[in-house]
Design a protein around this motif. Structure first.
Motif, short mmCIF file in Angstrom:
data_model
loop_
_atom_site.label_atom_id
_atom_site.label_comp_id
_atom_site.label_asym_id
_atom_site.label_seq_id
_atom_site.Cartn_x
_atom_site.Cartn_y
_atom_site.Cartn_z
N LEU A 52 11.62 17.39 4.88
CA LEU A 52 10.57 16.38 5.01
C LEU A 52 10.19 15.77 3.66
O LEU A 52 10.08 14.54 3.56
N PRO A 53 10.01 16.56 2.59
CA PRO A 53 9.79 15.92 1.28
C PRO A 53 10.99 15.11 0.81
O PRO A 53 10.82 14.03 0.24
N TYR A 54 12.20 15.62 1.04
CA TYR A 54 13.39 14.89 0.60
C TYR A 54 13.48 13.54 1.30
O TYR A 54 13.73 12.51 0.65
N CYS A 55 13.27 13.51 2.61
CA CYS A 55 13.31 12.24 3.35
C CYS A 55 12.22 11.30 2.88
O CYS A 55 12.44 10.09 2.73
N THR A 56 11.02 11.83 2.65
CA THR A 56 9.90 11.01 2.19
C THR A 56 10.20 10.36 0.85
O THR A 56 10.02 9.15 0.66
N LEU A 57 10.67 11.15 -0.10
CA LEU A 57 10.96 10.63 -1.44
C LEU A 57 12.10 9.61 -1.41
O LEU A 57 12.06 8.60 -2.12
N GLY A 66 13.94 20.33 -1.84
CA GLY A 66 13.78 18.94 -1.45
C GLY A 66 13.50 18.04 -2.64
O GLY A 66 14.11 16.97 -2.80
N ILE A 67 12.56 18.45 -3.50
CA ILE A 67 12.21 17.65 -4.66
C ILE A 67 13.36 17.63 -5.66
O ILE A 67 13.65 16.59 -6.28
N LEU A 68 14.05 18.76 -5.81
CA LEU A 68 15.18 18.82 -6.73
C LEU A 68 16.31 17.90 -6.28
O LEU A 68 16.94 17.22 -7.10
N SER A 78 0.80 -1.22 0.00
CA SER A 78 0.00 0.00 0.00
C SER A 78 0.83 1.28 0.00
O SER A 78 0.42 2.30 -0.56
N CYS A 79 2.03 1.23 0.61
CA CYS A 79 2.86 2.44 0.73
C CYS A 79 4.05 2.44 -0.22
O CYS A 79 4.32 3.46 -0.87
N PHE A 80 4.75 1.32 -0.29
CA PHE A 80 6.00 1.29 -1.05
C PHE A 80 5.79 0.61 -2.39
O PHE A 80 6.40 -0.42 -2.71
N ASN A 81 4.93 1.19 -3.19
CA ASN A 81 4.62 0.61 -4.49
C ASN A 81 4.99 1.59 -5.60
O ASN A 81 5.39 2.73 -5.36
N GLU A 82 4.85 1.15 -6.82
CA GLU A 82 5.24 1.95 -7.97
C GLU A 82 4.42 3.23 -8.09
O GLU A 82 4.95 4.29 -8.43
N VAL A 83 3.13 3.14 -7.79
CA VAL A 83 2.27 4.33 -7.88
C VAL A 83 2.73 5.41 -6.90
O VAL A 83 2.80 6.59 -7.25
N SER A 84 3.04 5.00 -5.68
CA SER A 84 3.50 5.96 -4.67
C SER A 84 4.79 6.64 -5.12
O SER A 84 4.93 7.86 -4.98
N ARG A 85 5.72 5.86 -5.64
CA ARG A 85 6.99 6.43 -6.09
C ARG A 85 6.81 7.40 -7.24
O ARG A 85 7.45 8.45 -7.30
N ARG A 86 5.94 7.07 -8.16
CA ARG A 86 5.77 7.90 -9.36
C ARG A 86 5.09 9.23 -9.06
O ARG A 86 5.40 10.24 -9.72
N HIS A 87 4.18 9.23 -8.10
CA HIS A 87 3.35 10.42 -7.91
C HIS A 87 3.63 11.18 -6.62
O HIS A 87 3.00 12.20 -6.36
N ALA A 145 6.18 13.02 -5.55
CA ALA A 145 6.71 14.38 -5.68
C ALA A 145 5.60 15.37 -6.04
O ALA A 145 5.53 16.48 -5.46
N TRP A 146 4.73 14.99 -6.96
CA TRP A 146 3.61 15.86 -7.30
C TRP A 146 2.68 16.04 -6.12
O TRP A 146 2.18 17.15 -5.86
N GLY A 147 2.43 14.96 -5.38
CA GLY A 147 1.56 15.06 -4.21
C GLY A 147 2.10 16.00 -3.16
O GLY A 147 1.37 16.81 -2.57
N LEU A 148 3.41 15.94 -2.92
CA LEU A 148 4.04 16.82 -1.94
C LEU A 148 3.98 18.28 -2.40
O LEU A 148 3.76 19.19 -1.60
N ALA A 149 4.17 18.50 -3.71
CA ALA A 149 4.08 19.87 -4.24
C ALA A 149 2.67 20.41 -4.06
O ALA A 149 2.49 21.59 -3.69
N VAL A 150 1.68 19.58 -4.27
CA VAL A 150 0.29 20.01 -4.09
C VAL A 150 0.01 20.34 -2.63
O VAL A 150 -0.65 21.34 -2.32
N ILE A 151 0.51 19.51 -1.71
CA ILE A 151 0.33 19.80 -0.29
C ILE A 151 0.91 21.16 0.06
O ILE A 151 0.28 21.95 0.78
N SER A 152 2.10 21.45 -0.45
CA SER A 152 2.74 22.73 -0.16
C SER A 152 1.93 23.89 -0.72
O SER A 152 1.71 24.90 -0.03
N LEU A 153 1.46 23.76 -1.95
CA LEU A 153 0.70 24.84 -2.58
C LEU A 153 -0.65 25.07 -1.90
O LEU A 153 -1.02 26.21 -1.58
N VAL A 154 -1.38 23.99 -1.69
CA VAL A 154 -2.70 24.11 -1.07
C VAL A 154 -2.58 24.59 0.37
O VAL A 154 -3.33 25.47 0.82
#
Length: 260
Positions: free
Chosen positions: A159-164, A225-227, A14-23, A25-34
């Motif tokens: 926090l995003p860097y560690c997560t990714l 972090g994402i960079l 549920s957590c460490f899958n391909e979908v999580s890895r692919r998306h 960074a975008w999810g974290l960017a959205v959290i920051s913006l929203v």
């Protein structure tokens, strides 16, 4: 132990899958913006989590790289060795933690440099009376003053860097077969520990977004972090002279330790 195994297996799926890895960074960017939009347009009332002395901030976020390093070190070492039986590969892959430490240290020092270069020491947070003679935040605050500078959000960076990084490294557990019971128990414990860290990092990243810093400070921090993740895992680690990427699939050459 059966319950631990089942929970760890569910966590990997549920957590460490391909979908999580692919998306992620975008999810974290959205959290920051929203979150930043909420802070600017609809400020929330004070809560336990905008108190910097809350338990998660004091004992986890402030040492977030330490926790990430502590959990990933045995995880990377064990999975790499079981998969390849090569100490050279183990040390090469552990190089990712050295690179991560350098990124953390360099960015943190750079943020401090920017804040010192752009700041002024005042008598209070009202920013009315300047205290002359202070050129850095530490000396200003130690003298009882208030430093006002451009404070790039360290939490929004780390926090995003560690997560990714955790998401990239932990996915390898899908492809490695652990033959000894102690290896299975240890990897299950580490898997759950890493999942817990991700939960804390993302939750506290969200709290940072809705409670602290201004928009540009959080945007820059998140971008760093994402960079840092992108330059390493999506660019440099694809090259020969690098720590290399974690295993991404079952070994097709029949090496020991892989699922077949």
């Amino acid at each position: 132990m059966e319950h631990l195994e089942a929970f760890a297996s569910w966590t990997r799926k549920s957590c460490f899958n391909e979908v999580s890895r692919r998306h992620a960074a975008w999810g974290l960017a959205v959290i920051s913006l929203v979150g930043s939009l909420v802070k600017e347009q609809w400020p929330l009332p004070d809560s336990y989590f905008n108190n910097k002395k809350n338990v998660l901030n004091v004992y986890f976020v402030k040492v977030s790289w330490g926790w990430t390093f502590l959990c990933l070190l045995p995880f990377i070492a064990l999975t790499s060795y079981v998969a390849t039986r090569s100490l050279g590969t183990v040390f090469r892959r552990l190089g990712a933690l050295l690179v991560g430490s350098m990124i953390w240290f360099t960015c943190t020092k750079f943020f401090i440099l920017i804040e010192n270069a752009t700041g002024t020491c005042y008598n209070s947070s009202a920013l009315l009376d300047i205290r002359p003679g202070f050129t850095d935040k530490r000396s200003c605050i130690s003298s009882g003053g208030f430093w006002d500078g451009f404070d790039i959000s360290g939490h929004s960076f780390l926090l995003p860097y560690c997560t990714l990084m955790i998401l990239e490294e932990a996915a390898v557990a899908h492809f490695v077969r652990f033959e000894k019971s102690w290896q299975k128990h240890l990897i299950n414990f580490l898997t759950l520990s890493l999942a817990f860290l991700i939960f804390v990092w993302i939750f506290m990243f969200f709290c940072t977004s809705i409670y602290f810093h201004d928009f540009s400070q959080k945007l820059l921090g998140t971008s760093f972090g994402i960079l840092g993740w992108y330059v390493t895992y999506k660019q440099w680690y694809l090259m020969p002279y690098s720590p290399g990427l974690p295993l991404r699939s079952a070994n097709k050459e029949g090496k020991r330790g892989y699922n077949k």
